[in-house]
Scaffold this motif. Structure first.
Motif, PDB file in Angstrom:
ATOM      1  N   ASP A   1       6.924   7.001   0.536  1.00 15.90           N
ATOM      2  CA  ASP A   1       6.304   6.640   1.810  1.00 15.90           C
ATOM      3  C   ASP A   1       7.206   5.691   2.591  1.00 15.90           C
ATOM      4  OD1 ASP A   1       4.091   8.110   1.145  1.00 15.90           O
ATOM      5  OD2 ASP A   1       2.864   6.373   0.579  1.00 15.90           O
ATOM      6  N   GLU A   2       6.935   5.584   3.880  1.00 19.33           N
ATOM      7  CA  GLU A   2       7.645   4.611   4.703  1.00 19.33           C
ATOM      8  C   GLU A   2       6.665   3.960   5.653  1.00 19.33           C
ATOM      9  OE1 GLU A   2      10.639   7.078   6.626  1.00 19.33           O
ATOM     10  OE2 GLU A   2       9.506   6.940   8.478  1.00 19.33           O
TER      11      GLU A   2
ATOM     12  N   TYR B   1      13.704  -3.159  -0.458  1.00 17.40           N
ATOM     13  CA  TYR B   1      13.459  -2.209   0.638  1.00 17.40           C
ATOM     14  C   TYR B   1      14.684  -2.060   1.527  1.00 17.40           C
ATOM     15  CZ  TYR B   1       8.518  -2.222  -0.490  1.00 17.40           C
ATOM     16  OH  TYR B   1       7.310  -2.080  -1.138  1.00 17.40           O
TER      17      TYR B   1
ATOM     18  N   GLN C   1       0.805  -1.216   0.000  1.00 15.51           N
ATOM     19  CA  GLN C   1       0.000   0.000   0.000  1.00 15.51           C
ATOM     20  C   GLN C   1       0.842   1.272   0.000  1.00 15.51           C
ATOM     21  OE1 GLN C   1      -2.835  -0.178   3.222  1.00 15.51           O
ATOM     22  NE2 GLN C   1      -3.111  -2.372   2.930  1.00 15.51           N
ATOM     23  N   LEU C   2       2.163   1.141   0.104  1.00 12.96           N
ATOM     24  CA  LEU C   2       3.029   2.320   0.151  1.00 12.96           C
ATOM     25  C   LEU C   2       3.176   2.938  -1.222  1.00 12.96           C
ATOM     26  CD1 LEU C   2       6.008   1.303   2.480  1.00 12.96           C
ATOM     27  CD2 LEU C   2       3.943   2.570   3.068  1.00 12.96           C
ATOM     28  N   GLY C   3       3.164   4.240  -1.243  1.00  8.05           N
ATOM     29  CA  GLY C   3       3.415   4.963  -2.473  1.00  8.05           C
ATOM     30  C   GLY C   3       4.874   5.412  -2.521  1.00  8.05           C
ATOM     31  N   PRO C   4       5.293   6.025  -3.626  1.00  6.58           N
ATOM     32  CA  PRO C   4       6.659   6.524  -3.740  1.00  6.58           C
ATOM     33  C   PRO C   4       6.969   7.522  -2.624  1.00  6.58           C
ATOM     34  CG  PRO C   4       5.545   6.621  -5.857  1.00  6.58           C
ATOM     35  CD  PRO C   4       4.510   6.265  -4.833  1.00  6.58           C
TER      36      PRO C   4
ATOM     37  N   TRP D   1      11.517   1.483   4.090  1.00  8.70           N
ATOM     38  CA  TRP D   1      11.273   2.367   2.957  1.00  8.70           C
ATOM     39  C   TRP D   1      12.027   1.850   1.746  1.00  8.70           C
ATOM     40  CZ3 TRP D   1      14.739   3.073   6.777  1.00  8.70           C
ATOM     41  CH2 TRP D   1      16.045   3.367   6.436  1.00  8.70           C
ATOM     42  N   ARG D   2      11.707   2.415   0.586  1.00  8.87           N
ATOM     43  CA  ARG D   2      12.402   2.061  -0.657  1.00  8.87           C
ATOM     44  C   ARG D   2      13.218   3.264  -1.080  1.00  8.87           C
ATOM     45  NH1 ARG D   2      10.369  -1.863  -4.914  1.00  8.87           N
ATOM     46  NH2 ARG D   2       8.899  -2.204  -3.249  1.00  8.87           N
TER      47      ARG D   2
END
Length: 71
Positions: free
Chosen positions: A28-29, A50, A23-26, A66-67
């Motif tokens: 986001d963490e 990640y 569910q994470l967007g760019p 995070w990514r």
């Protein structure tokens, strides 16, 4: 995003973390509140690209995931 995994038995904390990562967007963490260090999770996070930071504080263990942005 914060996921509270305290009080859950394995493998539920890992399952919930991996579901939440979808569910994470760019940029986001995810912060997961834990009862223990999720060592078995690290290889899967690495495989999925990640980065993570595990800390044990007065409030209890937590992992931040995070990514890294693409170069």
């Amino acid at each position: 995003m914060v996921v509270d995994n305290r009080g859950l038995e394995p493998p539920q904390p890992m399952v919930r973390i991996l579901q939440a990562l979808g569910q994470l967007g760019p940029g986001d963490e995810l912060v997961a509140l834990m009862d223990r260090e999720p060592r078995l999770l690290y290889a899967e996070l690495e495989r999925r690209g990640y980065t993570w930071e595990f800390t044990a504080s007065e409030d209890g263990p937590r992992i931040r995931i995070w990514r890294e942005p693409a170069p």
